[in-house]
Design an enzyme around this catalytic site. Structure first.
Site, PDB file in Angstrom:
ATOM      1  N   GLU A  78      39.209  38.047  34.421  1.00 19.47           N
ATOM      2  CA  GLU A  78      38.632  36.715  34.363  1.00 19.47           C
ATOM      3  C   GLU A  78      38.963  36.020  33.039  1.00 19.47           C
ATOM      4  OE1 GLU A  78      37.604  35.535  37.095  1.00 19.47           O
ATOM      5  OE2 GLU A  78      35.523  36.033  37.501  1.00 19.47           O
ATOM      6  N   ASN A 115      40.371  30.153  38.960  1.00 18.17           N
ATOM      7  CA  ASN A 115      40.082  29.958  37.531  1.00 18.17           C
ATOM      8  C   ASN A 115      41.165  30.614  36.659  1.00 18.17           C
ATOM      9  OD1 ASN A 115      39.585  32.623  37.998  1.00 18.17           O
ATOM     10  ND2 ASN A 115      37.516  32.659  37.151  1.00 18.17           N
ATOM     11  N   ASP A 138      42.151  45.754  42.569  1.00 18.43           N
ATOM     12  CA  ASP A 138      40.797  45.411  42.128  1.00 18.43           C
ATOM     13  C   ASP A 138      39.808  45.533  43.285  1.00 18.43           C
ATOM     14  OD1 ASP A 138      41.580  43.228  43.667  1.00 18.43           O
ATOM     15  OD2 ASP A 138      41.486  41.783  42.040  1.00 18.43           O
ATOM     16  N   HIS A 192      42.413  33.688  37.118  1.00 16.67           N
ATOM     17  CA  HIS A 192      42.334  35.144  36.979  1.00 16.67           C
ATOM     18  C   HIS A 192      43.494  35.856  37.671  1.00 16.67           C
ATOM     19  CE1 HIS A 192      39.461  35.471  40.703  1.00 16.67           C
ATOM     20  NE2 HIS A 192      40.691  35.784  41.074  1.00 16.67           N
TER      21      HIS A 192
HETATM   22  C1  GLP Z   1      40.925  37.247  44.233  1.00 13.68           C
HETATM   23  C2  GLP Z   1      41.423  38.671  43.934  1.00 13.68           C
HETATM   24  C3  GLP Z   1      42.769  38.636  43.324  1.00 13.68           C
HETATM   25  C4  GLP Z   1      43.586  37.599  44.080  1.00 13.68           C
HETATM   26  C5  GLP Z   1      43.108  36.224  43.658  1.00 13.68           C
HETATM   27  C6  GLP Z   1      43.675  35.099  44.485  1.00 13.68           C
HETATM   28  O1  GLP Z   1      39.621  37.079  43.816  1.00 13.68           O
HETATM   29  N1  GLP Z   1      40.540  39.409  43.099  1.00 13.68           N
HETATM   30  O2  GLP Z   1      43.355  39.924  43.360  1.00 13.68           O
HETATM   31  O3  GLP Z   1      44.946  37.724  43.787  1.00 13.68           O
HETATM   32  O4  GLP Z   1      41.705  36.205  43.630  1.00 13.68           O
HETATM   33  O5  GLP Z   1      43.075  35.058  45.746  1.00 13.68           O
HETATM   34  P1  GLP Z   1      43.580  34.185  46.978  1.00 13.68           P
HETATM   35  O6  GLP Z   1      44.936  34.681  47.322  1.00 13.68           O
HETATM   36  O7  GLP Z   1      42.598  34.438  48.081  1.00 13.68           O
HETATM   37  O8  GLP Z   1      43.600  32.770  46.517  1.00 13.68           O
END
Ligand code: GLP
Length: 258
Positions: free
Chosen positions: A156, A149, A80, A151
């Site tokens: 989302e 949240n 992403d 995702h």
């Molecule tokens: C981010 C990314 C995701 C990631 C998730 C968790 O926004 N878009 O690909 O896996 O949220 O992020 P983190 O590991 O920093 O908690």
């Protein structure tokens, strides 16, 4: 020390692996990547960005550098990124990925499939991205994280388990999570392009990695709550025993099945 809370002994159940701390999570995730590439050196993989996979990338780079692991034939798809962003922008998950893994891991540029975030027609380009994955036989492995949240990638709340790769609007919670990555100094686009949950759910193997107390509640909702678009991570359970969830003890602390 590693314990399997719910083992793949029950054929349709995801495997939930709880490790003591973050380092164990990184090691286990790297082990799965190595296992997949050991079986299929030209495997098609997608790996996430964010804070959670940092340790996994350090370990993968260490194994690649010491020649324990050969990543040179794998097809790597970005999971992403923000819509319209390029690696020259302050907020760029692709730039992050390049500096944490793609460059130090010495992945051949020709095997890297970037998110077409700057395409003239992003919807057409997103469909093309899915087509490319399908033409290579689909993902052999998708490693994903869990957003605050719920995702997955940037799927989302509101996302469906059949959703393709597409452009999405980012929620407020995700925008603040993103802003924190760059100490609030970068402007975060309000839209992103994400590999679809439908594309991820077709993977032969899926690994969800989650660390820390602050994710414990959303982990509980994703693994023990109803399967619902309100918590996109809950759709991953549809993968049954193709899914392994790797949690450290803090992230697993609110699970009732222990
Ligand atoms: C981010 C990314 C995701 C990631 C998730 C968790 O926004 N878009 O690909 O896996 O949220 O992020 P983190 O590991 O920093 O908690």
């Amino acid at each position: 020390m590693m314990s399997t809370v719910q083992d793949a002994g029950v054929a349709h159940m995801p495997r939930i692996t709880v490790v003591e701390a973050y380092d164990g999570l990184s090691q286990r995730a790297a082990d799965v990547v190595a296992e997949v590439l050991g079986e299929k050196p030209d495997a098609v993989v997608t790996l996430p960005t964010g804070e959670t996979p940092s340790g996994m990338y350090k370990e993968l780079v260490r194994r690649i550098t010491s020649k324990e692991l050969d990543f040179s034939r794998a097809q790597f798809f970005c999971l992403d990124d923000y819509l319209g962003s390029t690696p020259e922008d302050d907020a760029s998950l692709t730039r992050w990925l390049r500096s944490e893994f793609l460059v130090p891991g010495n992945l051949p540029e020709g095997n890297i499939h970037y998110m077409p975030t700057t395409a003239e027609d992003p919807d057409v380009a997103a469909a093309g991205f899915d087509r490319e994955i399908a033409e290579l036989g689909g993902f052999d492995l998708a490693v994903v994280g869990l957003g605050p949240n719920g995702h997955i990638g940037f799927n989302e709340p509101g996302s469906l388990p059949t959703d393709p790769t597409r452009v999405v609007d980012l929620e407020e919670a995700t925008l603040s999570q993103s802003a924190a990555y760059w100490d609030g100094k970068a402007t975060i686009p309000t839209q992103a392009m994400t590999t679809g949950l439908g594309t991820i759910l077709k993977s032969r193997r899926i690994v969800l990695i989650v660390s820390g107390k602050r994710k414990a509640e959303i982990v509980r909702a994703a693994l023990e709550g109803p399967s619902t678009s309100d918590v996109p991570g809950s759709w991953l359970r549809q993968a049954g025993n193709r899914l392994e969830v790797i949690l450290d003890r803090e992230a697993a602390s609110l699970l009732t099945i222990k």
